[in-house]
Design a protein around this motif. Structure first.
Motif, mmCIF file in Angstrom:
data_model
loop_
_atom_site.group_PDB
_atom_site.id
_atom_site.type_symbol
_atom_site.label_atom_id
_atom_site.label_comp_id
_atom_site.label_asym_id
_atom_site.label_seq_id
_atom_site.Cartn_x
_atom_site.Cartn_y
_atom_site.Cartn_z
ATOM 1 N N MET A 1 -0.541 4.735 -1.305
ATOM 2 C CA MET A 1 -1.958 4.643 -1.663
ATOM 3 C C MET A 1 -2.838 5.389 -0.669
ATOM 4 S SD MET A 1 -2.480 0.672 -2.783
ATOM 5 C CE MET A 1 -1.758 -0.009 -4.271
ATOM 6 N N ALA B 1 0.806 -1.223 0.000
ATOM 7 C CA ALA B 1 0.000 0.000 0.000
ATOM 8 C C ALA B 1 0.840 1.274 0.000
ATOM 9 C CB ALA B 1 -0.939 -0.002 1.203
ATOM 10 N N SER C 1 -5.919 1.415 -0.451
ATOM 11 C CA SER C 1 -5.152 0.483 0.377
ATOM 12 C C SER C 1 -6.037 -0.662 0.873
ATOM 13 C CB SER C 1 -4.545 1.243 1.558
ATOM 14 O OG SER C 1 -3.955 0.352 2.478
ATOM 15 N N THR D 1 -6.835 -2.990 -1.893
ATOM 16 C CA THR D 1 -5.665 -3.788 -2.261
ATOM 17 C C THR D 1 -5.516 -4.998 -1.353
ATOM 18 O OG1 THR D 1 -4.490 -1.908 -3.216
ATOM 19 C CG2 THR D 1 -3.142 -3.745 -2.414
#
Length: 217
Positions: free
Chosen positions: A159, A156, A164, A167
């Motif tokens: 991000m 992450a 995040s 993800t």
């Protein structure tokens, strides 16, 4: 859980400095494993040793029961290992579209479904993206991949909180739904990981803790 890939008594040296001190690290299939530690702890080196981008001074890398210690990184990739490093993970001079096609082949649509934020930038050189956008582009290779082993260093990085969280859900799905062995290198335990996530804390190249991530919380 069956072990997909493992380091056995792995030692890695950078000149006179030893970064891993006989590390034993089993990585199970169908689960997320988090390698925790500060900078210099050996977590990134452990990922690189699994990926084959650094050589072992001694010890072995065992993948599905076979010794792959001498197998080059590109050969491990062909066998189904996907490694996303923290730096230089995209080709800066190529466009976003070219990066996606190189990384995902005919799975570009799946990558853009995971990260639709990339769609407006397809014609732009990847080097002009922000840090978080470059991270999404790098991660698209993992989330659109049918890899058996997925190694990601600081997923992450750069991000936003929303991207995040998405993800980590995508990476967890690779393990839970795809059966992949997913290994993440992190400085601290990220939120939102699935139950049963395993954690190994490294300090100066040795294991300081091994267990379920819930124990660390």
């Amino acid at each position: 859980m069956s072990v997909e890939i493992a380091l056995r008594a792995a030692r890695v040296r950078y000149g006179p400095l030893e970064a891993l001190h006989g590390l034993d690290l089993p990585v199970p299939a169908g689960a997320v494993t988090v390698l925790l530690g500060r900078n210099g702890s050996g977590r990134t080196t452990a990922l690189r040793a699994l990926a084959g981008t650094v050589r072992l001074a001694s010890g072995r890398v065992v993948w599905h029961g076979a010794d792959v210690t001498r197998l080059h990184a590109h050969d491990r990739a062909r066998r189904g290992l996907c490694f996303v490093p923290d730096l230089r993970a995209v080709y800066a001079t190529l466009t976003v579209a070219e990066n996606l096609d190189l990384a995902t082949g005919d799975r570009r649509a799946e990558a853009l479904e995971a990260y639709p934020e990339l769609a407006p930038f397809l014609a732009r050189p990847a080097g002009t993206l922000s840090g978080g956008e470059r991270r999404m582009l790098a991660l698209s290779r993992a989330v659109a991949s049918p890899a058996r082993v997925v190694l990601v260093d600081e997923p992450a990085l750069g991000m936003s909180p929303e991207v995040s969280s998405r993800t980590y859900r995508l990476l967890a799905a690779l393990a839970e739904e795809g059966g992949a062995a997913v290994v993440l290198a992190e400085q601290r335990l990220p939120p939102g990981l699935p139950p049963g996530t395993l954690a190994h804390e490294l300090r100066r190249g040795s294991l300081a803790f091994s267990g379920e991530a819930a124990e660390l919380r």
